[in-house]
Design a protein around this motif. Structure first.
Motif, PDB file in Angstrom:
ATOM      1  N   ASP A  56       0.845  -1.204   0.000  1.00 44.09           N
ATOM      2  CA  ASP A  56       0.000   0.000   0.000  1.00 44.09           C
ATOM      3  C   ASP A  56       0.872   1.242   0.000  1.00 44.09           C
ATOM      4  O   ASP A  56       0.888   2.036   0.955  1.00 44.09           O
ATOM      5  CB  ASP A  56      -0.928  -0.015   1.230  1.00 44.09           C
TER       6      ASP A  56
ATOM      7  N   SER B 157      -3.167   6.711   2.040  1.00 45.43           N
ATOM      8  CA  SER B 157      -4.142   7.044   3.074  1.00 45.43           C
ATOM      9  C   SER B 157      -5.134   5.899   3.227  1.00 45.43           C
ATOM     10  O   SER B 157      -5.208   4.996   2.384  1.00 45.43           O
ATOM     11  CB  SER B 157      -4.881   8.331   2.702  1.00 45.43           C
ATOM     12  N   SER B 158      -5.929   5.917   4.292  1.00 43.25           N
ATOM     13  CA  SER B 158      -6.887   4.830   4.546  1.00 43.25           C
ATOM     14  C   SER B 158      -7.915   4.738   3.423  1.00 43.25           C
ATOM     15  O   SER B 158      -8.313   3.633   3.019  1.00 43.25           O
ATOM     16  CB  SER B 158      -7.585   5.058   5.883  1.00 43.25           C
ATOM     17  N   ARG B 159      -8.341   5.878   2.896  1.00 39.49           N
ATOM     18  CA  ARG B 159      -9.317   5.862   1.804  1.00 39.49           C
ATOM     19  C   ARG B 159      -8.711   5.246   0.540  1.00 39.49           C
ATOM     20  O   ARG B 159      -9.367   4.451  -0.148  1.00 39.49           O
ATOM     21  CB  ARG B 159      -9.773   7.289   1.530  1.00 39.49           C
ATOM     22  N   GLN B 160      -7.462   5.591   0.255  1.00 43.30           N
ATOM     23  CA  GLN B 160      -6.799   5.026  -0.919  1.00 43.30           C
ATOM     24  C   GLN B 160      -6.540   3.531  -0.754  1.00 43.30           C
ATOM     25  O   GLN B 160      -6.621   2.760  -1.715  1.00 43.30           O
ATOM     26  CB  GLN B 160      -5.486   5.765  -1.183  1.00 43.30           C
ATOM     27  N   ARG B 161      -6.210   3.104   0.483  1.00 46.08           N
ATOM     28  CA  ARG B 161      -5.989   1.678   0.737  1.00 46.08           C
ATOM     29  C   ARG B 161      -7.264   0.874   0.493  1.00 46.08           C
ATOM     30  O   ARG B 161      -7.227  -0.223  -0.069  1.00 46.08           O
ATOM     31  CB  ARG B 161      -5.485   1.459   2.166  1.00 46.08           C
ATOM     32  N   GLN B 162      -8.400   1.412   0.937  1.00 49.61           N
ATOM     33  CA  GLN B 162      -9.677   0.738   0.690  1.00 49.61           C
ATOM     34  C   GLN B 162      -9.962   0.637  -0.805  1.00 49.61           C
ATOM     35  O   GLN B 162     -10.433  -0.403  -1.301  1.00 49.61           O
ATOM     36  CB  GLN B 162     -10.799   1.492   1.397  1.00 49.61           C
ATOM     37  N   LYS B 163      -9.644   1.701  -1.530  1.00 50.94           N
ATOM     38  CA  LYS B 163      -9.859   1.693  -2.970  1.00 50.94           C
ATOM     39  C   LYS B 163      -8.977   0.652  -3.656  1.00 50.94           C
ATOM     40  O   LYS B 163      -9.430  -0.098  -4.538  1.00 50.94           O
ATOM     41  CB  LYS B 163      -9.566   3.086  -3.532  1.00 50.94           C
TER      42      LYS B 163
ATOM     43  N   GLN C  88      -7.744  -2.038  -2.309  1.00 47.76           N
ATOM     44  CA  GLN C  88      -8.202  -3.379  -1.946  1.00 47.76           C
ATOM     45  C   GLN C  88      -9.385  -3.804  -2.816  1.00 47.76           C
ATOM     46  O   GLN C  88      -9.469  -4.955  -3.254  1.00 47.76           O
ATOM     47  CB  GLN C  88      -8.599  -3.410  -0.466  1.00 47.76           C
ATOM     48  N   ARG C  89     -10.296  -2.864  -3.082  1.00 54.49           N
ATOM     49  CA  ARG C  89     -11.425  -3.173  -3.974  1.00 54.49           C
ATOM     50  C   ARG C  89     -10.924  -3.483  -5.380  1.00 54.49           C
ATOM     51  O   ARG C  89     -11.417  -4.405  -6.050  1.00 54.49           O
ATOM     52  CB  ARG C  89     -12.402  -1.993  -4.009  1.00 54.49           C
TER      53      ARG C  89
END
Length: 325
Positions: free
Chosen positions: A101, A110-116, A118-119
């Protein structure tokens, strides 16, 4: 008005074509004497054949800096993307999103980018394996690669095992058999052909199926695919056993001589090549006064001490018989 515009456009087109032809002529002919220009790839120059004028220099060589003698070698050395391989279910043609990441500069996302990300990884995996057949192939090739790494087999052997499994999948040989069993079976034949054989005991030790199922599946796959697998040569096991036991080159040479004498006397017939190789190494160590026990050889070769005792006596007798009087 339309006719005037059309005439103007046609006029511009004619002028552009004339300019292109003039430039082409200038590139083909020397500006000084009108001679023919040739490209000198060795010196990266364009020179005139007649007067020797250097028209262009320091040209960029757009060709590869390596040589290829056939199409397969050219594809392997091409730098436009990763080379294709049979060890991946999609032959390495799809995109793989890394698990780190981090961005291009090595900074944490950032946490938002990490979630993106992962999707994106999840959807990427779904697109890479579109149906059950591809999921099956991906799982099996991963199992083949895992066992090859555990056995220390080279890449060409892994490629061959992957091709054999693909053929088994195309011939519809999997129904009624486990993926692990059919994936383990191709591990036995390619090492023999490559001169780096592994015994069924060694393969079953790193496999997720028992030896009985492995043996049955191996024979079934070989028979149905019509593969010609020659019996393993006992001498091909010798270098690995000698290396694992940390013995000398003289012992290896002596073991090869014992096995060669046994072959001439017909001792090899009906005997396990692994047992003969292990007995040859043990007998050679005794003859060269190197300290090694039957238990140590047994652990390296994954066979019983009884087999070693029986085989090494036969090798010594064959050696005495073959020796000139």
């Amino acid at each position: 008005m339309t006719n005037i515009r059309t005439y103007t456009n046609e006029r511009k087109t004619e002028e552009e074509e004339a300019e292109r032809e003039e430039r082409a002529e200038e590139q083909e002919h020397c500006p000084e004497c009108g001679g023919r220009l040739v490209s000198d790839a060795e010196h990266a120059e364009t020179v005139c054949e007649d007067c020797g004028l250097v028209v262009e220099e320091d040209e960029i060589d757009r060709g590869p800096e390596w040589r290829a003698f056939d199409a397969a070698e050219k594809d392997e050395k091409s730098r436009v993307g990763a080379p294709t391989t049979n060890m991946m279910h999609d032959q390495g043609l799809s995109t793989n999103i890394g698990w780190q990441d981090k961005d291009a500069y090595g900074k944490a996302l950032s946490s938002r980018q990490r979630q993106k990300m992962q999707r994106l990884r999840t959807w990427n995996e779904r697109f890479r394996t579109r149906d059950s057949k591809e999921r099956n192939l991906k799982q099996a090739l991963g199992e083949i690669d895992r066992m090859a790494s555990a056995l220390g087999l080279p890449e060409n052997v892994r490629e061959t095992a992957s091709v054999i499994y693909r053929r088994a999948l195309e011939e519809d040989l999997l129904p009624g058999r486990s993926i692990e069993g059919v994936a383990t079976a191709p591990r036995h034949a390619p090492p023999r052909q490559a001169g780096t054989p592994r015994s069924l005991d060694e393969i079953s030790a790193v496999s997720r199926v028992d030896k009985m199922e492995l043996t049955r599946t191996y024979r079934y796959v070989i028979r149905e695919l019509g593969l010609e697998v020659q019996p393993a040569d006992p001498e091909s096991y010798v270098p690995r056993f000698v290396s694992d036991l940390d013995l000398s080159d003289e012992t290896e040479r002596m073991a090869r001589e014992l096995l060669d004498s046994a072959r001439k006397e017909g001792v090899h017939s009906g005997k396990s090549p692994v047992g003969l190789a292990a007995a040859g190494v043990y007998a050679a160590a005794l003859l060269t006064n190197e300290k090694v026990t039957q238990n140590e050889v047994s652990e390296v070769a994954s066979i019983s001490e009884v087999t070693i005792r029986n085989r090494y006596k036969e090798l010594l007798e064959a050696s005495d018989t073959a020796a000139p009087a």
